[in-house]
Motif scaffolding. Structure first.
Motif, PDB file in Angstrom:
ATOM      1  N   PHE A 101      37.436  40.490  34.706  1.00  0.00           N
ATOM      2  CA  PHE A 101      36.157  39.848  35.323  1.00  0.00           C
ATOM      3  C   PHE A 101      36.028  38.583  34.625  1.00  0.00           C
ATOM      4  O   PHE A 101      35.541  37.753  35.396  1.00  0.00           O
ATOM      5  CB  PHE A 101      34.909  41.121  35.063  1.00  0.00           C
ATOM      6  N   CYS A 102      36.141  38.467  33.215  1.00  0.00           N
ATOM      7  CA  CYS A 102      35.810  37.482  32.624  1.00  0.00           C
ATOM      8  C   CYS A 102      36.696  36.839  31.445  1.00  0.00           C
ATOM      9  O   CYS A 102      37.945  37.655  31.819  1.00  0.00           O
ATOM     10  CB  CYS A 102      34.521  37.509  31.677  1.00  0.00           C
ATOM     11  N   GLY A 103      36.611  35.868  31.024  1.00  0.00           N
ATOM     12  CA  GLY A 103      37.731  35.141  30.345  1.00  0.00           C
ATOM     13  C   GLY A 103      38.413  35.977  29.141  1.00  0.00           C
ATOM     14  O   GLY A 103      39.297  35.630  28.592  1.00  0.00           O
ATOM     15  N   CYS A 104      37.760  36.972  28.918  1.00  0.00           N
ATOM     16  CA  CYS A 104      38.018  37.830  27.524  1.00  0.00           C
ATOM     17  C   CYS A 104      39.211  38.388  27.931  1.00  0.00           C
ATOM     18  O   CYS A 104      40.115  38.890  27.071  1.00  0.00           O
ATOM     19  CB  CYS A 104      37.109  38.849  27.069  1.00  0.00           C
TER      20      CYS A 104
END
Lengths: 115, 269, 546, 280
Positions: A13-16
Motif C-alpha cells: 500500500f505505501c512505500g514502507c
C-alpha cells in the motif's frame, strides 16, 4: 470455515512495504491481515476475487482483453510521442515490461516521482 | 539570409537542433529542405514543417509560432538566428558565439549552459534561463542573455560567468547555487533570490526579499557598476551608478554554504 | 558449428604462445576437429586469437552502482548512446553505464565474463535482477561479509565453527559465487562515524574482533568450505598515504592461505601524508613475488573523470571532503554500507600521478602474470571500457615515457615507473586479462581455448596501435555465437550466472532466525534470494577441503 | 520500539523531532514538535545549514520561519550530539513551493551533518512500489524518471519530460497509464489532455482515468492476487505473496502482450549507426 494462512506477506500500500503481515483468506477475500497498520488492513481487506469489473473497455464498451490489447498496441504504435506513465501500484516485473515498451515505442517514460 | 516559415504546427514537440547557423551555412536550399528534424519519435524533413528560402548563409530568420520547436540554435558558434514569433525550449543551449534575437517569448532552458554569444528576447522567457542541466555542476559560462519580460524559476542556476538581464520580474531561486557572473533584475524577483550562492553578483533595481542567510554589509557604489553601466548603455539599457542618484545596499551570502556572493539592491536617494 | 582457421593463438591455459592453430566450436564449446564438420568458417589468417576476457573485479550491478547512476545524469548525457533496435535495448555508456550498455561495452572489447565484486546479502535480489539485464557476458558475484554484525558477533565469542556455517548459509542465501571482505571492521565502525585502521586493534563495539582476525578467519572458513575463489580482500586503509604497512601486515596474516588482494594499487602507498605520499610498489611486489599463495588485481588508475564507489564508507566521506563535490552514502543494515563520489584524476595532481604510476608499476613489477590481473576496480580507477589504454601502456615502454612527460616534476623519487623497461608480450597479456583471472575465480571453462572449454574467443586484427587493436576486436564470440563483428553488435544472448552452494548444517536456519529477527527489519523468510530469480544459473562445484 | 545493542532502552534512547506546518496526530509520538510556517521549509533548512557551521544568524530572520532561535539551537545541539541521525521527509516538503529544492536542502543538510556525526536521510515514498520504478529505470536507462526515448536512447529532463508538464503543454498524443490514477490527482489542464488523446489504462478497478480513457484493461492487484517483487523505500526488494487468485491477468502479462503486439509491427526507426558518440 477454514481460512488459508499466508505468512510473511508483503503489503504494497505505501512505500514502507512491510513484509511481516499474516493474511487469512478464503477463495474470494482476505479476512484478516495481522500485523498490518490501519492503511494496510484496508488495502488487504478491500479486495475480492469477484469479477466486479469488466475484463476490458474500449470507448466505454465491454471488450475482450485480446481486443483491448490490439487496440492499445495500434494506438501506441501510431502515436508520434506516446507516454508511459505511473508504475507505482504495480510489480517490478510489470515495471520492467513498461520500460522495455517505452524504449521500443520511442516514447516518454515517467513515474509518480516527478509529480 | 535563410528564411524558414513554419507551415504546419507540430502535434508534438519538434526537435530542430540542426537549425543553426553553423550547420545551415554549409547547406544548399535542397539540402536544408532535406535536413532531418524529429517530430516526436519520427524523423521528418525540414520542408514538412517549414517553407525554406535561401541557402548557404549563417543568418537565419524563422517565422511563426515556434513554441513547440526545441533546440533551435543549439551549440551555435557564429551567425544570427532571428525569430519572429515564440521560440521553444533549449533555444541557444550550449551556444558559444553568434547572436539570437526573438521578437516574442522563449521557453525553458534558454541559453542553458551557454559559453558565449548574445541572446535577446523581447518577450518573456521560461524557467532555468542560462542554467545548468540536471546534475551538471556549472550553468552558463559566458555570453549574455537579455530578456525584456519576466523570467521563470532558477534563472542563472549554477552560472559561472556571463550576464543575465531580466527586464521583467523574475520568479523564485534567481542565481541558485551561482558560482560567478552577474544577474541584473530590473523589476526584482519573487523569493529565495541568491539561495546557496557561492560567488557572483545579483543586482536588483527594486527591493528584494532576501534569504535569512544573507547579511547586510554596507551601502556603496561599486566601481564595476560604472563599468557594467557603460557596457549596458551600448546595448541600450541603463544601470544607475552615480552617487548623487543613490547607492547599493550590499548583502553577502549565502552563509549556509558558506558563500561569498553578493546581492546589491539599488536605493535611490 | 564454427571453425576459426589460420589465426595466431594465445592460450596460456594450454601453453600455446602465438602458434597458428585452428579452433572448432560446437554447442557453445571448443571441440576436436572431427566433431565440427560444417557451419561457418572464419578465416583468421594473420589475426590474433585470445580467450574471452575475464574481469575478476568490477562493479556493474546492484544498489551502489545504481546509486551512482542516479548521481551522474550529467555524465550520461555526454557519453556514448546505444540506439535501440527491434530486438536490442537502448543504453548509455559512461562512468556508470546502464545494464544493457554494460554488456555491449564489455563484449565490445572482447570480455565475456565479469565478476561483480561487492554485493550485500540484503540487496542481493536487486543485484541479480540487474545482472540478468546485462546481456552477452557470463556473470558471478561476491557477497560482502567482513562487516556483518552476526558474523562479527560470532568471532567475538570465538564461535568459529558456527561462523563457518553462517557464512555458508549467507552465501547460498545471496546466490553468490564467493566472499568479499571490504575494509574489515571499518565499515561496521563507520556506522558510528569511526574507521578501523590498525589490524590488531579491536573494532569499535568489540573486545576481541580485530581486522586481522576477521581476514584470517574468513580465509580459513573459505578454504574449509572449498569455495572456488579465495577470500577477495579490500584491505583496511584504502587510499591512505603509508598504507603499504597495513597491506603487508594483512598479507602476513594470510600467509599459507589462498587470498586475492583486490585493487592493490590503492593499498600500495608509502609516505606519511598527502605531501609525502609515494608509490610503495617495489616493496609490495617484492613480498608478493615471494608468496605464491596470493593473487591480485591492479586497480589501475587512468586520468579522466569517473565516479568512485566502494563499500568503504569512511574513505568516501574523506574523499568528499577533499573534493567538495557530490557525495552519496548508503547504509545496509547489519551488513555493510557504501559511499559514492564522482572524481576526476588529473595528471597535474601529484597524488593522482602517483596513483597512475603505482597501478602500472604493480602490473610490471609482479613477475608472474598468473597472479596479477587487469582491473581498474571499475568505475573507481577508471571505467572498464578504458582497459585497452592500460594494455597499451603495458606493452610499450616508449608510450609510458611519453605519458610520464605530462606528470608533475616533483614526482621524481616518488615513483619507480621511469626505471622499468619491461614490456608485456601478447602471451602475458592473454594471461592477465583472461587465463589468470579465470583460474583465480576457479572457472576452468573460462580463459581457455582447449577442447571442452566454453567457446568464448576474441579475434583481433593486428595493429601497431595496441589500444585500438584491443578496443576494437574483429570478432567476439561468446559460447560459440558471434556477438561482435567489426565493431557492430550482432547478437545479444543472455549470459549465465555462476553460483555455488556450500554445504552447511541444516540447523543454521534455526540458529540464525532469532538473531536475524532481533536485528533486521525484514522477514527472515523473505531474505534468501529464490533460485527462480537467477537467470540461467550455473552451479559450480564447491567441495569442502579435507 | 526495537531495542538494540547500542540503544538498549529502545524508544527511550531515541529522540524524535517532528516538523510540520500544523499539529498532526504524529505530534503525540514525537519528543519535540517544531511548527514551521507554510512555505518556509527551504528557509528553515538553509538556516540550519548555516547554524551547524556556526554562521551568525539573527533572531528576526529566524522568527520568520515560525520557529524560535532557541528551539533551533537546541535542535542543532541534539543533532550534533546524536550517535546516528536519520531524517525522513515526505510530500509536504517535496510537493510545496520550492519542490525538489526543498528536498535538496534537506539532503544537503544531512550530508553536511556527517562532518559532526553519522547522519542519513530518506524520502518517505507514498505509493506502493514507486521505488521499484525508480530503481529499474535507473539501471535500464541511467535515469530515475522524466525520460524520453524519442531519439532511440534515453534522455532525461524533468520539467520537459515529466508527466504533468507534458500533459499541460500537450506534448504527447497517446498515454499508457499503469498503477496510477492521474485522472483523480492531476491538475485539470493535464486531465483535459488525457481526455483529448487516446489513453490506455491498466488497473484493478475502473478508475477516474479509465472513465476518460479509450481503453481500460482490468488487471490483478499487485500483492493481493498478482505475484512479483516490490522495492521498499530504502531500495530493498521484497517478494510478494499473494493470498488470492485472480481471474484477471497481471499487469506484467498485459504489458508484455501489448509490447509484443507492437514488436510484431514494422519498425519505423530509420537505419542508422548502432551508437552515437555525441548525444543531443
Amino acid at each position: 470455515m477454514d481460512l488459508k494462512v499466508i505468512d510473511h506477506a508483503t503489503c504494497t500500500f505505501c512505500g514502507c512495504v512491510c513484509d511481516d503481515i499474516q493474511l487469512h483468506a478464503d477463495d474470494t477475500r482476505i479476512h484478516k491481515a495481522k500485523g498490518a497498520c490501519v492503511l494496510g488492513k484496508a488495502w488487504f481487506l478491500n479486495h475480492t476475487t469477484e469479477r466486479n469489473c469488466p475484463a476490458a473497455l474500449i470507448d466505454g464498451k465491454e471488450a475482450t482483453v485480446e481486443e483491448a490489447i490490439q487496440v492499445a498496441a495500434d494506438l501506441l504504435y501510431e502515436a508520434d510521442m506516446p507516454l508511459v506513465y505511473g508504475m507505482s501500484n504495480t510489480t517490478c516485473e510489470a515495471q520492467r515490461e513498461c520500460v522495455a515498451m517505452a524504449d521500443l515505442l520511442g516514447g516518454l517514460l515517467d513515474s509518480h516521482t516527478s509529480l | 539570409m535563410i528564411t524558414l516559415r513554419l507551415i504546419q504546427q507540430p502535434a508534438v514537440p519538434l526537435e530542430a537542433e540542426c537549425l543553426t547557423p553553423d550547420r545551415l551555412v554549409e547547406l544548399t536550399n535542397d539540402q536544408i529542405r532535406a535536413a532531418v528534424l524529429y517530430h516526436g519519435k519520427r524523423q521528418v524533413r525540414v520542408d514538412e514543417f517549414f517553407q525554406v528560402d535561401g541557402e548557404l548563409s549563417d543568418a537565419i530568420e524563422l517565422h511563426g509560432d515556434l513554441s513547440r520547436v526545441r533546440h533551435l540554435g543549439r551549440q551555435m558558434s557564429r551567425g544570427t538566428v532571428t525569430i519572429r514569433g515564440d521560440a521553444g525550449m533549449h533555444l541557444g543551449a550550449q551556444m558559444s558565439g553568434g547572436k539570437i534575437e526573438v521578437f516574442g517569448n522563449a521557453g525553458d532552458w534558454l541559453g542553458g549552459e551557454m559559453r558565449g554569444g548574445r541572446v535577446h528576447i523581447h518577450g518573456r522567457a521560461g524557467q532555468q534561463v542560462g542554467a545548468a542541466y540536471r546534475g551538471s555542476l556549472v550553468g552558463m559560462r559566458g555570453g549574455s542573455i537579455f530578456v525584456d519580460g519576466a523570467v521563470g524559476i532558477e534563472t542563472g542556476m549554477r552560472m559561472k560567468r556571463g550576464l543575465i538581464v531580466a527586464g521583467g520580474r523574475a520568479s523564485d531561486f534567481v542565481g541558485l547555487q551561482m558560482k560567478g557572473g552577474t544577474i541584473l533584475l530590473r523589476q526584482g524577483a519573487e523569493i529565495r533570490t541568491g539561495a546557496w550562492m557561492q560567488r557572483g553578483t545579483i543586482i536588483s533595481l527594486v527591493d528584494l526579499q532576501l534569504m535569512p542567510t544573507f547579511a547586510y554589509s554596507g551601502t556603496y557604489n561599486p566601481t564595476f557598476a560604472n563599468v557594467l553601466a557603460g557596457r549596458l548603455a551600448k546595448l541600450g539599457t541603463e544601470l544607475p551608478f552615480d552617487v548623487s542618484e543613490g547607492g547599493y545596499d550590499r548583502y553577502c551570502g549565502d552563509r549556509a554554504v558558506p558563500g561569498k556572493g553578493e546581492v546589491l539592491i539599488w536605493k535611490p536617494t | 558449428m564454427l571453425r576459426i582457421t589460420g589465426g595466431s593463438v594465445y592460450d596460456p591455459a594450454n601453453s600455446i604462445n602465438g602458434e597458428v592453430r585452428d579452433l572448432y566450436i560446437a554447442d557453445g564449446k571448443f571441440v576436436d576437429k572431427e566433431s565440427c564438420d560444417s557451419g561457418r568458417v572464419i578465416d583468421a589468417t594473420g589475426m590474433i586469437i585470445f580467450p574471452g576476457g575475464v574481469d575478476v573485479h568490477t562493479h556493474v550491478a546492484g544498489g551502489s552502482i545504481n546509486f551512482a547512476r542516479a548521481m551522474t545524469p550529467e555524465d550520461h548525457r555526454r557519453t556514448q548512446a546505444f540506439i535501440r533496435t527491434k530486438t536490442r535495448r537502448s543504453g548509455l555508456g559512461g562512468m556508470a553505464p546502464t545494464t544493457f550498455a554494460t554488456g555491449y561495452l564489455y563484449a565490445g572489447m572482447g570480455y565475456t565474463t565479469v565478476n561483480e565484486a561487492a554485493v550485500p546479502v540484503l540487496s542481493a535480489r536487486h543485484t541479480h535482477e540487474e545482472l540478468s539485464d546485462i546481456p552477452i557476458v557470463d556473470k558471478s558475484s561476491l557477497v560482502l561479509m567482513a562487516n556483518n554484525e552476526i558474523f562479527l558477533d560470532l568471532l567475538e565469542e570465538g564461535e568459529t565453527e558456527r561462523a563457518k556455517q553462517v557464512i555458508a548459509w549467507y552465501l547460498w542465501a545471496a546466490k553468490a559465487y564467493g566472499i568479499k571482505a571490504v575494509n574489515p571492521g571499518g565499515v561496521a565502525a563507520w556506522k558510528y562515524g569511526d574507521n578501523a585502521s590498525q589490524l590488531t586493534e579491536p573494532v569499535s563495539g568489540y573486545k576481541n574482533v580485530t581486522p586481522g582476525n576477521i581476514v584470517a578467519q574468513l580465509a580459513q572458513i573459505i578454504d574449509e568450505l572449498g569455495i572456488p575463489h579465495p577470500i577477495h580482500l579490500h584491505c583496511n586503509n584504502l587510499g591512505a598515504p603509508g598504507n603499504v604497512s597495513t597491506t603487508l601486515e594483512t598479507m602476513k596474516h594470510l600467509e599459507g592461505r589462498r587470498a586475492h588482494f583486490a585493487h592493490l594499487q590503492y593499498h600500495a602507498y608509502g609516505g606519511d601524508d598527502w605531501g609525502t605520499m609515494r608509490s610503495a610498489s617495489v616493496e609490495l611486489a617484492e613480498y608478493f613475488n615471494a608468496h605464491p599463495n596470493m593473487t591480485t588485481d591492479a586497480g589501475a588508475v587512468l586520468f579522466g573523470d569517473t565516479v568512485t564507489i566502494t563499500a568503504d564508507g569512511p574513505w568516501q566521506h574523506l574523499l568528499y571532503k577533499l573534493t567538495g563535490r557530490k557525495w552519496g552514502n548508503l547504509d545496509v543494515e547489519n551488513e555493510t554500507g557504501c559511499g559514492i563520489v564522482p572524481y576526476t584524476y588529473k595528471p597535474s595532481n601529484l597524488v593522482n600521478a602517483v596513483q597512475w604510476a603505482t597501478g602500472l608499476e604493480l602490473l610490471l613489477l609482479i613477475d608472474d602474470p598468473w597472479r596479477v590481473f587487469m582491473s581498474t576496480d571499475h568505475p573507481n580507477g577508471a571505467c572498464f571500457w578504458r582497459y585497452p589504454e592500460i594494455l597499451q601502456l603495458l606493452m610499450s615502454a616508449d608510450f609510458r615515457k611519453e605519458c610520464m612527460a605530462c606528470l608533475p616534476a616533483n614526482i621524481k623519487n616518488r615513483i619507480t615507473l621511469p626505471e622499468i623497461d619491461r614490456e608485456y608480450t601478447l602471451y602475458e597479456l592473454a594471461t592477465i586479462i583472461s587465463a589468470g583471472p579465470a583460474r583465480a575465480l576457479g572457472l576452468k571453462q573460462k580463459g581457455n581455448l582447449g577442447v571442452g572449454a566454453d567457446a568464448d574467443v576474441v579475434i583481433y586484427n593486428r595493429n601497431v596501435n595496441i589500444a585500438e587493436m584491443f578496443g576494437h576486436p574483429r570478432y567476439v564470440i561468446k559460447s560459440g555465437e558471434i556477438v561482435i563483428e567489426e565493431g557492430d553488435i550482432r547478437e545479444t544472448p543472455d549470459g549465465r550466472e555462476y553460483i555455488i552452494k556450500p554445504s552447511f548444517d541444516p540447523g543454521t536456519d534455526d540458529f540464525l532466525q532469532p538473531l536475524f529477527e532481533d536485528r533486521y527489519c525484514m522477514s527472515f523468510e523473505n531474505y534468501p534470494v529464490e533460485m527462480e530469480r537467477i537467470e540461467n544459473p550455473h552451479l559450480q562445484d564447491c567441495k569442502p577441503q579435507q | 520500539m526495537q531495542k538494540s545493542r547500542f540503544l538498549p532502552r529502545g524508544r527511550k534512547d531515541r529522540t524524535m523531532v517532528l516538523v510540520d506546518i500544523r499539529e498532526t496526530k504524529s505530534v503525540k509520538a514525537a519528543d519535540i514538535f517544531l511548527q514551521v510556517r507554510p512555505g518556509k521549509d527551504f528557509e528553515l533548512l538553509t538556516i540550519l545549514r548555516a547554524m551547524i557551521k556556526d554562521q551568525p544568524i539573527s533572531d528576526a530572520e529566524v522568527a520568520e520561519t515560525g520557529v524560535s532561535i532557541e528551539a533551533l539551537q537546541d535542535l542543532v545541539a541534539r543533532m550534533k550530539a546524536a550517535k546516528f541521525g536519520a531524517m525522513f521527509f515526505g510530500m509536504g516538503l517535496s510537493m510545496t513551493r520550492g519542490k525538489h529544492m526543498n528536498s535538496a536542502a534537506l539532503l544537503t543538510l544531512a550530508a553536511e551533518m556527517n562532518a559532526f556525526t553519522k547522519f542519513v536521510a530518506m524520502p518517505m515514498r507514498g505509493h506502493g512500489n514507486v521505488t521499484g520504478a525508480d530503481v529499474i529505470m535507473r539501471w535500464q536507462t541511467g535515469y530515475p524518471f522524466g525520460i524520453s526515448f524519442n531519439r532511440g536512447y534515453p534522455r532525461y529532463n524533468p520539467g520537459e519530460f515529466s508527466t504533468v508538464d507534458v500533459l499541460v503543454r500537450g506534448d504527447t498524443d497517446c498515454v499508457f497509464v499503469i498503477g496510477a490514477d492521474p485522472g483523480a490527482t492531476m491538475p485539470q489542464p493535464a486531465i483535459d489532455h488525457l481526455a483529448r488523446v487516446p489513453t490506455i489504462v491498466l488497473d484493478p478497478h475502473v478508475t477516474h482515468t479509465s472513465r476518460l480513457a479509450k481503453v481500460h484493461i482490468t488487471t490483478a492487484p499487485a500483492g493481493i492476487s498478482a505475484p512479483g517483487t516490490a522495492y521498499r523505500m530504502d531500495e530493498i526488494p521484497l517478494p510478494l505473496r499473494p493470498a488470492l487468485k485472480s481471474s484477471y491477468p497481471t499487469d506484467e502479462e498485459v504489458t508484455r502482450r501489448i509490447k509484443e503486439a507492437i514488436q510484431a509491427k514494422p519498425d519505423w526507426m530509420v537505419e542508422g549507426p548502432q551508437r552515437l558518440e555525441t548525444q543531443v
